[in-house]
Structures are given as structure tokens and as C-alpha cells.
Write a protein that holds these residues in place. Structure first.
Motif, mmCIF file in Angstrom:
data_model
loop_
_atom_site.group_PDB
_atom_site.id
_atom_site.type_symbol
_atom_site.label_atom_id
_atom_site.label_comp_id
_atom_site.label_asym_id
_atom_site.label_seq_id
_atom_site.Cartn_x
_atom_site.Cartn_y
_atom_site.Cartn_z
ATOM 1 N N ALA A 205 0.837 -1.208 0.000
ATOM 2 C CA ALA A 205 0.000 0.000 0.000
ATOM 3 C C ALA A 205 0.869 1.254 0.000
ATOM 4 O O ALA A 205 0.555 2.235 -0.689
ATOM 5 C CB ALA A 205 -0.927 -0.009 1.214
ATOM 6 N N ARG A 206 1.959 1.227 0.773
ATOM 7 C CA ARG A 206 2.856 2.388 0.806
ATOM 8 C C ARG A 206 3.531 2.607 -0.542
ATOM 9 O O ARG A 206 3.629 3.732 -1.040
ATOM 10 C CB ARG A 206 3.910 2.204 1.905
ATOM 11 N N LYS A 209 1.117 3.968 -3.325
ATOM 12 C CA LYS A 209 0.377 5.179 -3.035
ATOM 13 C C LYS A 209 0.331 6.082 -4.272
ATOM 14 O O LYS A 209 1.327 6.255 -4.964
ATOM 15 C CB LYS A 209 1.029 5.928 -1.871
ATOM 16 N N ASP A 210 -0.828 6.617 -4.563
ATOM 17 C CA ASP A 210 -1.059 7.512 -5.703
ATOM 18 C C ASP A 210 -1.004 6.795 -7.062
ATOM 19 O O ASP A 210 -1.024 7.447 -8.105
ATOM 20 C CB ASP A 210 -0.059 8.677 -5.721
ATOM 21 N N THR A 214 -5.238 0.038 -4.770
ATOM 22 C CA THR A 214 -5.292 -0.101 -3.314
ATOM 23 C C THR A 214 -4.897 -1.519 -2.913
ATOM 24 O O THR A 214 -5.026 -2.464 -3.692
ATOM 25 C CB THR A 214 -6.694 0.213 -2.770
ATOM 26 N N SER A 276 -6.877 2.200 1.328
ATOM 27 C CA SER A 276 -5.719 1.324 1.179
ATOM 28 C C SER A 276 -4.950 1.203 2.492
ATOM 29 O O SER A 276 -5.012 2.086 3.353
ATOM 30 C CB SER A 276 -4.785 1.869 0.089
#
Length: 321
Positions: A205-206, A209-210, A214, A276
Motif C-alpha cells: 500500500a505504501r 500510493k497515488d 489499493t 488502502s
């Protein structure tokens, strides 16, 4: 029907791949997701059981768009062949459910020499996710809802029932893979594999990101009727038989249908669009174990996993600093 047209995605419904979909929670989740109009690919090791699951779902819902495709998560070659076969269909990918899981009664190895439980429950899904990531990204770039769902378990948490029995789950970066059959603890290894699932989800998830993708994980609950417990020892089976009435009385035991509902919810619920890095138990968001939030362990374990599966540089996802 499958098509070889890789450019025209407008004809496709939302496509979901779910591993371990021939029985138990995976089969129930596949039924529920297909009932929502998704095209569901049943990624299973056994061809006979996979095709039976396909037929069983269609018997219940003749309009269900489901298809078996062979995948053995205990074989890195099989995972790569599965991805090649999926690419040959020309389909987009909206949801990847990393659901399959097992616990062995004794020390076993995968085709590639990994301890079986961690090899299947974590490493197989780790490689599968990376090899399908470009497919997920292409779908996300079109502005569509794209999700990765990982089936974990509350036993990863030392404060949970089951997780508090025996040595607590822990990822030792200096000794990740069990190699000594004489010191093998099947329950601890299973708990560690479920902690690995949560660590992987949060780090994924990290890193995504963007990206429009998710990643969330879940515990479907304590469900003795699944095939997960098929390989446990007779002693464990007998102990479970003795304690099961009490667990049912306390409401701890859930059904396969309940577990499938949790997977289907995280995979499809509109309320979770854009959400997420979360952990769900029985369809409700919960905190996971303290160690599962340790970024240092997550990053170190990620690097070790990359090395284990010999991940090609082009598939690697940069860490977020």
C-alpha cells in the motif's frame, strides 16, 4: 468468453483473479463476486477441483462468468506460466485476491526448495502480485477502481485467540526460512506466514500510493470447515474437536459463507473505493499486531522475498522513503 483482443477493453466486465478458489472461503468469495457481475478467474492448483468449482458456480448461477486457470503457488514456474496464460487472454485486471493458504502437519518443501507454508502463503503471492502489477496499473490508468486483496488471519497477532497460543508470530530477518525439519513448528510457521501477509499488504500500500491501486488485507474468521486444516496433525484435530463446541457457543466460529463475504466485501464494496493499507476482521476495520506496522521489518522482509523469488529488476517496486 475469453477473447484475444488486447486493445478493446470496453467489452469487458470487471475482472477478478482469486487464488485458492476451488473450495472453502475462496470458492464462496468467487460465487459472491461473480454474483455482483464480475468475471472471475479461479486460480487453482488442481484442475479437476478447479473445473468442478467452475461448474458448481455456474449451476447456481447460469449467468456467472467464471473460468478455471491452473496455478500452483508452490512453483515459481507455474506462477510465471499462469501470468503468461492470463496475458494471452488479453483481459484487463481489476481485482487480485491473494486468498489461497495452507498449514502443513510437518516440514515440507515447495518445488523450489522453500518451506511449504511460507512458500505458498507468502512467496507465491508475492511473485504473482509483482508479475500482474503492470496489468493492474494499466487498468488504474484508465481511471477504474483497482484492488489487491490479501487473506491473512488474526493468528498473526499475539493478542488474539490462537495467536496467543505458543510462540508468538515474528519475522526474524536473520532466519526467515525454516530449514531444519527437527525444529519445525507448523503452528508458528503458519502464524508467521500470516504476519508476512499483513506486512506485505501494508508495504505494498505504501509503495503503490497515488498509483490508483489499493491494497488491503483481512481475516475471514475462524472457520474449521475450510480445507485449510486438512493437513494438521491428528493431535491438533482432536484438540479442535474437543474445543469446537465451546467456540461455537461463544460465537467465535464462523461459516465459509461468512468468510467469503469478508473477502468479497474488501474486493468489491463501493465504500472501500480508494481505501488502502487497512486490515479487516469479519467485515470490520481493525488494528493488526504491533509488529505488522514495523516499516523496517517490512522493507527488510520485502528485499529478502525479492531475492527468494529471483524477481527481475523490471518488476521491482521502489520503496517509499
Amino acid at each position: 468468453m475469453f477473447t484475444d483482443n488486447q486493445d478493446d477493453t470496453s467489452k469487458h466486465s470487471r475482472v477478478c483473479i482469486i487464488t485458492g478458489a476451488n473450495s472453502g472461503i475462496g470458492l464462496e468469495a468467487a460465487k459472491q463476486i461473480s454474483d455482483k457481475g464480475y468475471e472471475v478467474i479461479l486460480a487453482c492448483r488442481s484442475e479437476s477441483r478447479g473445473k468442478k468449482a467452475e461448474n458448481d458456480i455456474k449451476d447456481l448461477n447460469p449467468s456467472a462468468n467464471v473460468k478455471f486457470m491452473k496455478l500452483d503457488l508452490g512453483s515459481l514456474d507455474s506462477i510465471r506460466h499462469f501470468v503468461d496464460d492470463f496475458h494471452a487472454t488479453g483481459k484487463p485486471l481489476h481485482v487480485l485476491c491473494n486468498n489461497a493458504g495452507l498449514e502443513t502437519s510437518g516440514y515440507q518443501q515447495t518445488e523450489d526448495g522453500f518451506e511449504m507454508t511460507l512458500g505458498v502463503n507468502h512467496l507465491g503471492h508475492f511473485l504473482l502480485t509483482h508479475l500482474l502489477l503492470e496489468d493492474l496499473k494499466k487498468t488504474a490508468e484508465r481511471g477504474e477502481d483497482v484492488r489487491i486483496v490479501v487473506t491473512a488471519s488474526e493468528v498473526h497477532n499475539p493478542k488474539s485467540p490462537g495467536g496467543d497460543r505458543g510462540v508468538p508470530a515474528h519475522i526474524d530477518l536473520d532466519n526467515v526460512m525454516v530449514t531444519d525439519p527437527d525444529s519445525y513448528d507448523s503452528w508458528l510457521t503458519y502464524k508467521n506466514s500470516k504476519l508476512a501477509n499483513v506486512l506485505f499488504t501494508y508495504e505494498l500500500a505504501r509503495r503503490l500510493k497515488d498509483s490508483g491501486i489499493t491494497a488491503n488485507c483481512l481475516c475471514p474468521g475462524f472457520i474449521p470447515e475450510t480445507g485449510l486444516l486438512r493437513d494438521i496433525s491428528m493431535m491438533r484435530r482432536f484438540a479442535l474437536y474437543l474445543v469446537l463446541p465451546l467456540l461455537k457457543w461463544k460465537g467465535v466460529v464462523r461459516t465459509v459463507k461468512d468468510g467469503g463475504e469478508t473477502v468479497a466485501m474488501v474486493a468489491t464494496d463501493e465504500k472501500l473505493k480508494g481505501v488502502s493499507g487497512k486490515y479487516y476482521v469479519n467485515t470490520e476495520e481493525k488494528e493488526s499486531s504491533k509488529e505488522s506496522y514495523d516499516k523496517e521489518i517490512a522493507i527488510g522482509f520485502w528485499k529478502i522475498s525479492e531475492n527468494f523469488v529471483k524477481l527481475d529488476e523490471k518488476y521491482k517496486i521502489p520503496a517509499v522513503m
